[in-house]
Design a protein around this motif. Structure first.
Motif, PDB file in Angstrom:
ATOM      1  N   ARG A  79     144.773  34.358  83.247  1.00  0.00           N
ATOM      2  CA  ARG A  79     143.421  34.458  82.691  1.00  0.00           C
ATOM      3  C   ARG A  79     142.925  33.101  82.204  1.00  0.00           C
ATOM      4  N   TYR A  80     143.819  32.326  81.604  1.00  0.00           N
ATOM      5  CA  TYR A  80     143.457  30.992  81.121  1.00  0.00           C
ATOM      6  C   TYR A  80     143.103  30.080  82.296  1.00  0.00           C
TER       7      TYR A  80
ATOM      8  N   ILE B  42     153.251  39.962  80.543  1.00  0.00           N
ATOM      9  CA  ILE B  42     152.142  39.718  79.628  1.00  0.00           C
ATOM     10  C   ILE B  42     151.844  38.223  79.542  1.00  0.00           C
ATOM     11  N   LYS B  43     152.896  37.424  79.463  1.00  0.00           N
ATOM     12  CA  LYS B  43     152.727  35.974  79.378  1.00  0.00           C
ATOM     13  C   LYS B  43     152.065  35.440  80.649  1.00  0.00           C
ATOM     14  N   TRP B  44     152.513  35.923  81.823  1.00  0.00           N
ATOM     15  CA  TRP B  44     151.945  35.443  83.079  1.00  0.00           C
ATOM     16  C   TRP B  44     150.477  35.838  83.209  1.00  0.00           C
ATOM     17  N   ASN B  45     150.151  37.062  82.806  1.00  0.00           N
ATOM     18  CA  ASN B  45     148.760  37.500  82.863  1.00  0.00           C
ATOM     19  C   ASN B  45     147.871  36.670  81.937  1.00  0.00           C
ATOM     20  N   ARG B  46     148.432  36.270  80.794  1.00  0.00           N
ATOM     21  CA  ARG B  46     147.677  35.423  79.868  1.00  0.00           C
ATOM     22  C   ARG B  46     147.419  34.041  80.497  1.00  0.00           C
ATOM     23  N   VAL B  47     148.462  33.517  81.140  1.00  0.00           N
ATOM     24  CA  VAL B  47     148.324  32.226  81.812  1.00  0.00           C
ATOM     25  C   VAL B  47     147.314  32.314  82.949  1.00  0.00           C
TER      26      VAL B  47
ATOM     27  N   ASP C  71     157.393  41.429  78.614  1.00  0.00           N
ATOM     28  CA  ASP C  71     156.918  40.243  77.908  1.00  0.00           C
ATOM     29  C   ASP C  71     156.566  39.133  78.896  1.00  0.00           C
TER      30      ASP C  71
END
Length: 213
Positions: free
Chosen positions: A13-14, A6-11, A3
């Protein structure tokens, strides 16, 4: 762990999306501003174009920073990229601040008068609409993930907002009252902000590192 990854990858990408937008928008803006400055002989418009180029370089630094950093729990890796990126962004502040200070001082000495530029007015208004939003998004994300480099990059965007306001002020003052020195004086004030911010960034990094030279 999954989790968190996933959160770090989302950050990431943002942050990358914000940085890519910064680069593309400012390259287009720089091209228009510099071309317009050659026609209007506006110091502030040319400085605005140069700021846009340096804003693009700051965005490129952030693309490198978040493209390379795949750390999730490795704070040492995170810190390594933070320090390098913040140093590089600080140097862009010094470059921009020094150029504006020298050029604005010479403009005052030679009493250069800007010519009202429709291109400059349109660019400044567009920047005053887009850049505060971009500054807010990058600053808030930087605070959220405790990224000094992203916060520093957001302040480069804030400098673009300030130069946009200065350009409108200078062009307006000359068009209405023929006050020729407004944009030069305002540019000098902004250069002080840029140099101070660059110094603060390096000082902050020196305070956080035992190997600062």
């Amino acid at each position: 762990m999954e989790d968190r990854a996933i959160k770090w990858n989302r950050v990431r990408r943002y942050a990358l999306a914000l940085s890519l937008f910064t680069v593309v928008y400012n390259l287009v803006e720089a091209g228009i501003a510099i071309a317009g400055a050659n026609w209007s002989h506006s110091l502030t418009l040319f400085g605005f174009g140069l700021d846009s180029l340096l804003e693009s370089s700051s965005g490129c630094i952030m693309i490198w920073r978040f493209w390379k950093d795949h750390s999730v729990n490795d704070l040492a890796v995170f810190e390594k990229f933070e320090q390098r990126a913040t140093h590089l962004i600080a140097y862009t502040f010094f470059l921009l601040g020094s150029y504006i200070l020298i050029d604005a001082s010479l403009a005052l000495y030679w009493k250069k008068t800007p010519q009202v530029s429709l291109t400059g007015i349109i660019l400044a208004i567009a920047s005053l609409i887009v850049m505060p939003i971009l500054f807010h998004l990058k600053y808030q994300l930087g605070k959220q993930i405790e990224s000094r480099s992203l916060i520093a990059d957001s302040k480069e965007t804030l400098a673009c907002v300030m130069l946009s306001a200065a350009m409108l002020l200078g062009l307006g003052a000359y068009a209405l009252w023929e006050i020729w020195w407004i944009d030069s004086v305002t540019a000098i004030v902004i250069s002080g902000f840029l140099l101070h911010e660059g110094y603060e960034m390096l000082e902050g990094e020196c305070g956080a590192s035992e190997h600062c030279h």
